[in-house]
Design a protein around this motif. Structure first.
Motif, PDB file in Angstrom:
ATOM      1  N   THR A  69      36.405  51.515  53.907  1.00  0.00           N
ATOM      2  CA  THR A  69      35.968  50.856  53.545  1.00  0.00           C
ATOM      3  C   THR A  69      35.582  50.617  52.081  1.00  0.00           C
ATOM      4  O   THR A  69      35.774  52.403  52.144  1.00  0.00           O
ATOM      5  CB  THR A  69      34.364  51.511  54.156  1.00  0.00           C
ATOM      6  N   LEU A  70      35.206  50.290  51.549  1.00  0.00           N
ATOM      7  CA  LEU A  70      34.791  50.238  50.024  1.00  0.00           C
ATOM      8  C   LEU A  70      33.452  50.194  50.028  1.00  0.00           C
ATOM      9  O   LEU A  70      32.784  49.498  49.754  1.00  0.00           O
ATOM     10  CB  LEU A  70      35.239  48.364  49.888  1.00  0.00           C
ATOM     11  N   VAL A  94      47.244  49.947  46.013  1.00  0.00           N
ATOM     12  CA  VAL A  94      47.021  48.846  46.964  1.00  0.00           C
ATOM     13  C   VAL A  94      45.869  49.659  47.663  1.00  0.00           C
ATOM     14  O   VAL A  94      45.592  50.471  47.812  1.00  0.00           O
ATOM     15  CB  VAL A  94      48.056  48.747  47.623  1.00  0.00           C
ATOM     16  N   ILE A  95      44.938  48.290  47.380  1.00  0.00           N
ATOM     17  CA  ILE A  95      43.595  48.845  48.049  1.00  0.00           C
ATOM     18  C   ILE A  95      43.642  47.202  49.554  1.00  0.00           C
ATOM     19  O   ILE A  95      43.809  46.490  48.935  1.00  0.00           O
ATOM     20  CB  ILE A  95      42.411  48.373  47.406  1.00  0.00           C
ATOM     21  N   LYS A 103      33.296  43.814  45.651  1.00  0.00           N
ATOM     22  CA  LYS A 103      33.152  42.725  44.352  1.00  0.00           C
ATOM     23  C   LYS A 103      33.969  43.340  43.094  1.00  0.00           C
ATOM     24  O   LYS A 103      34.917  42.617  41.851  1.00  0.00           O
ATOM     25  CB  LYS A 103      32.465  42.615  43.510  1.00  0.00           C
ATOM     26  N   LEU A 104      33.518  45.141  43.378  1.00  0.00           N
ATOM     27  CA  LEU A 104      33.908  46.031  42.323  1.00  0.00           C
ATOM     28  C   LEU A 104      35.719  46.111  42.412  1.00  0.00           C
ATOM     29  O   LEU A 104      36.153  45.964  41.247  1.00  0.00           O
ATOM     30  CB  LEU A 104      33.157  47.777  42.158  1.00  0.00           C
ATOM     31  N   VAL A 105      36.105  45.785  43.408  1.00  0.00           N
ATOM     32  CA  VAL A 105      37.599  46.320  43.346  1.00  0.00           C
ATOM     33  C   VAL A 105      38.883  45.130  42.904  1.00  0.00           C
ATOM     34  O   VAL A 105      39.579  44.938  42.015  1.00  0.00           O
ATOM     35  CB  VAL A 105      38.029  46.179  45.098  1.00  0.00           C
ATOM     36  N   PHE A 117      44.477  43.649  45.631  1.00  0.00           N
ATOM     37  CA  PHE A 117      43.450  44.282  46.418  1.00  0.00           C
ATOM     38  C   PHE A 117      44.230  43.129  47.493  1.00  0.00           C
ATOM     39  O   PHE A 117      44.482  41.867  47.244  1.00  0.00           O
ATOM     40  CB  PHE A 117      42.547  43.363  45.849  1.00  0.00           C
ATOM     41  N   LYS A 118      44.651  44.251  48.793  1.00  0.00           N
ATOM     42  CA  LYS A 118      45.097  43.371  50.360  1.00  0.00           C
ATOM     43  C   LYS A 118      43.949  43.021  50.832  1.00  0.00           C
ATOM     44  O   LYS A 118      43.605  42.174  51.786  1.00  0.00           O
ATOM     45  CB  LYS A 118      45.663  44.038  50.832  1.00  0.00           C
ATOM     46  N   GLY A 119      42.357  42.819  50.887  1.00  0.00           N
ATOM     47  CA  GLY A 119      41.843  42.689  51.638  1.00  0.00           C
ATOM     48  C   GLY A 119      41.844  43.865  53.077  1.00  0.00           C
ATOM     49  O   GLY A 119      41.709  44.635  53.489  1.00  0.00           O
ATOM     50  N   GLN A 120      41.430  43.040  54.634  1.00  0.00           N
ATOM     51  CA  GLN A 120      41.208  43.316  55.051  1.00  0.00           C
ATOM     52  C   GLN A 120      42.291  43.158  56.445  1.00  0.00           C
ATOM     53  O   GLN A 120      42.560  42.002  56.234  1.00  0.00           O
ATOM     54  CB  GLN A 120      39.601  42.880  56.363  1.00  0.00           C
ATOM     55  N   LEU A 121      42.748  43.590  56.615  1.00  0.00           N
ATOM     56  CA  LEU A 121      44.023  43.375  57.626  1.00  0.00           C
ATOM     57  C   LEU A 121      44.312  43.941  58.579  1.00  0.00           C
ATOM     58  O   LEU A 121      43.866  45.051  59.628  1.00  0.00           O
ATOM     59  CB  LEU A 121      45.453  44.394  56.669  1.00  0.00           C
TER      60      LEU A 121
END
Length: 236
Positions: A69-70, A94-95, A103-105, A117-121
């Protein structure tokens, strides 16, 4: 609290840290306590294949991985700040995940092209990310009850740099694969990131997993619970 102290014979938790936290707050003070770790379906074949691939890996870039979680309590902002202070060209972060600091990422990626940044996978996508990663970083600032992500990464021969919060240190020590830093010590985190920029160090740590990963197998967890049930059934 009253119920936990008068009507419970045994309490279990996935980490000693969680058990101690309850005890300090006067829960379960008069009963037996046992640490029973969470389990995954451990694949020795996956580990050995991953270890073999990493031994043959010779690319210059060392890829560090964050999955979770971010949010501030997970330490993602702290990790980004520490990583950006390191100027080495061969480091990549890699996040993966989602949360209020997304947004910070994304902004950090614009400022530093070493951050991706790869997002939710989904599960299949995450497995591929594990296969590509070299080192997992778990920078949590809160008392994690366990830290399953460390076990998932270990199955793909990935050492962990983890904070000293909750159950994280226990897993790293049990696996003998990774190192622990004080969760708010940025200097120490940066030193460990640089320490693991050496592929020989990564492989040396990952070799331990051939003996230690089995501690988190489902078979071992089941057997431990069975032993506890047997001991409780014998109470008169």
């Amino acid at each position: 609290k009253m119920i936990s102290n008068h009507y419970v014979n045994m309490v279990t938790a996935p980490s000693d840290g969680t058990l101690e936290l309850f005890y300090k707050r006067k829960f379960f003070v008069s009963c037996r306590r046992a640490r029973i770790v969470n389990a995954i379906e451990v694949s020795e074949e996956t580990l050995l294949l991953s270890l073999k691939e990493k031994k043959n890996r010779n690319k210059k870039i060392i890829q560090y991985l964050y999955v979770g979680t971010l949010t501030e309590n997970k330490g993602i902002d702290f990790l980004i700040d520490a990583f950006r202070e390191l100027k080495n060209d061969n480091l990549q972060l890699v996040i993966c995940g989602s949360g209020k600091l997304e947004k910070l990422v994304i902004y950090a990626c614009k400022l530093d092209n070493r951050i991706l940044f790869k997002g939710q996978l989904n599960e299949e996508e995450l497995i591929q990310i594990y296969k590509e990663a070299d080192v997992l970083i778990v920078p949590s600032h809160w008392e994690e009850p366990f830290g399953r992500i460390l076990i998932e990464g270990a199955q793909y021969a990935i050492p962990t740099i983890g904070s000293n919060r909750g159950g994280i240190p226990e897993i790293i020590k049990t696996l003998s694969c990774g190192q622990i830093y004080d969760y708010n010590n940025k200097h120490c985190l940066k030193k460990l990131i640089l320490k693991y920029s050496n592929r020989e160090k990564i492989i040396s740590d990952a070799e331990h997993l051939k003996d230690t990963l089995k501690e988190y197998s489902q078979e071992k967890q089941i057997k431990t619970f069975e032993n506890i049930y047997d001991s409780l059934c014998s109470i008169k």
